[in-house]
Design an enzyme around this catalytic site. Structure first.
Site, short mmCIF file in Angstrom:
data_model
loop_
_atom_site.label_atom_id
_atom_site.label_comp_id
_atom_site.label_asym_id
_atom_site.label_seq_id
_atom_site.Cartn_x
_atom_site.Cartn_y
_atom_site.Cartn_z
N LEU A 37 -15.09 0.53 21.19
CA LEU A 37 -16.24 0.24 22.05
C LEU A 37 -16.06 -1.08 22.80
CD1 LEU A 37 -19.33 1.20 19.86
CD2 LEU A 37 -17.84 2.65 21.24
N ASN B 134 -6.25 -4.44 20.13
CA ASN B 134 -6.88 -5.74 20.39
C ASN B 134 -5.86 -6.86 20.48
OD1 ASN B 134 -9.44 -4.74 20.61
ND2 ASN B 134 -10.17 -5.46 18.63
N CYS C 71 -14.77 -9.37 17.95
CA CYS C 71 -13.63 -8.50 17.68
C CYS C 71 -12.28 -9.19 17.88
CB CYS C 71 -13.71 -7.25 18.56
SG CYS C 71 -15.05 -6.14 18.10
#
Length: 445
Positions: free
Chosen positions: A162, A220, A272
């Site tokens: 997300l 990430n 995150c």
């Protein structure tokens, strides 16, 4: 052809924070019967009354529709969740451990320990939380030891991707789904749990548990590396008098590189990327491959330096001294279209300027309440123009659209001095300079 509603598995979502609440609402909107479960009674009460406890465009309207449909409800009972659900999604947080780079798995383990003793029939438990590789293998044994149904309960991993501000779109129309499973049955259950999304032609990667755990942190880490790379180039540009925007634009035209996440500036933050790359590096060291991802330490360091360099730019424009200066800080959230202030570069810079004696006033369209609670020592205003009144300098720290759309001439009427530091490369430098402003941005001449 879509399965009939009666053929869809019933879903529970354990943990109703940002990820869990979004997943629960969107799955109900897609036609599933969903029960959201959390130990936080206040959070559950808010959601049950139709209130989303965080800022996310489009989600409040979807929550109301889902509640009105009768397909979505919320509660605090794990026993009820076990009786109700066929597929149980674990969506709790995995923050950074205090005093360590490691991920804190307290909430994940607690969710499994609370749910598993009530699982008396065949069911699938699906982890969506971002965890260190190896966690799913360990939790598989834990859930099967604790569940009355034993090995009839299986565990899978389905990482989330997300983007805050686009979470509804990313949930209902993702660019891919990753299913980490150990059996064909678990794969079939996951496919049933995402049937309407799969009917859209969404690509699916079926893999093992360890690979599914790695996908999120690997993604990430790559994005963080790309952001820090262009900011490292900004440091070089500042040293030689080159222009990082032109350099970034040139690199973006190479289709092997692309322009996404290649915007120089203040760097990344949020809940995150920073904690995920640190936890990944920590876990890599634990399993003996720390050297392979040692570059992530420098990625993190480059990102942190951008915050200090932004303060330096402000100081330079103020003639070398922040003490006593009126400073308008535009932005508090770590990114636009969010009220998330976790590891927010904007607030880090604002607090540093405050600590150096600046009279800092902050405005953010969505994150003011969170910022006030977390940093009451800062001062806050009601609008971009409000905090800029009599300012000696304006500092853009979060690239909200309303900041980009401010008229330089109109702003010039309320400030004391026309000085602006564009920490996000979000403004038209030529337009601001033409309106008489001293304009500075990281890595720009």
């Amino acid at each position: 052809m879509n399965p009939k509603p009666t053929e869809l598995p019933r879903l529970t979502v354990i943990g109703t924070g940002y990820l869990g609440a979004t997943h629960a609402v969107c799955m109900a909107a897609l036609g599933y019967e969903v029960l959201g479960v959390d130990v936080d009674e206040k959070k559950i009460a808010k959601l049950a009354s139709g209130e989303v406890p965080f800022f996310e465009p489009g989600l409040p309207e979807l929550l109301k529709k889902a509640l009105d449909s009768g397909r979505l409800r919320f509660g605090t009972s794990f026993e009820e969740a076990a009786a109700f659900g066929d597929v149980h999604f674990i969506c709790v947080g995995t923050p950074q451990q205090p005093g360590s780079d490691a991920a804190d798995l307290t909430y994940v383990e607690s969710a499994v320990r609370e749910l598993a003793p009530h699982l008396e029939r065949r069911a699938l438990v699906v982890g969506k939380s971002t965890v260190p590789v190896g966690t799913a293998y360990r939790l598989t044994h834990l859930v099967q030891e604790l569940a009355p149904a034993g090995t009839e309960v299986e565990l899978a991993w389905n990482p989330e991707f997300l983007r805050e501000g686009f979470a509804v779109e990313d949930t209902m129309r993702p660019d891919r789904l990753v299913f980490g499973v150990a059996t064909d049955w678990a794969n079939e259950r996951l496919r049933a749990a995402f049937a309407p999304i799969l009917d859209l032609g969404t690509p699916v990667v079926r893999t093992d548990l360890a690979t599914a755990e790695l996908v999120k942190v690997a993604a990430n880490s790559f994005l963080a590396t790309k952001i820090s790379y262009i900011n490292a180039m900004a440091e070089v540009c500042e040293a030689v008098g080159a222009d990082i925007k032109d350099l970034a634009d040139s690199l973006a035209l190479d289709d092997r590189i692309g322009g996404k996440f290649l915007r120089p500036g203040l760097g990344f933050g949020g809940g995150c990327l920073p904690k995920d790359i640190r936890a990944f590096a920590h876990r890599a060291e634990e399993i003996g491959v720390g050297q392979a991802v040692s570059f992530l330490r420098e990625v993190d360091a480059i990102n942190r330096r951008r915050r200090a360099r932004t303060v330096d730019l402000v100081r330079e424009l103020l003639g070398g001294r922040l003490a006593g200066a009126n400073i308008a800080a535009w932005g508090a959230a770590f990114k636009p279209n969010s009220d998330d202030i976790r590891d927010a570069p904007a607030l880090d810079v604002a607090r540093t300027m405050h600590g150096l004696g600046g009279y800092v006033r902050v405005f953010d369209p969505a994150a003011l309440d969170n910022a006030r609670r977390a940093y009451p020592e800062l001062r806050y205003g009601d609008s971009a123009l409000d905090v800029a009144r009599d300012a000696d300098i304006v500092v853009l720290l979060t690239e909200w659209a309303e900041f980009r759309e401010v008229d330089p001439a109109a702003l010039g009427e309320v400030v004391r001095h026309k000085r602006i530091v564009d920490g996000r490369h979000a403004l038209d430098a030529d337009a601001w300079r033409a309106a008489g402003w001293e304009y500075r941005a990281l890595g720009r001449n």
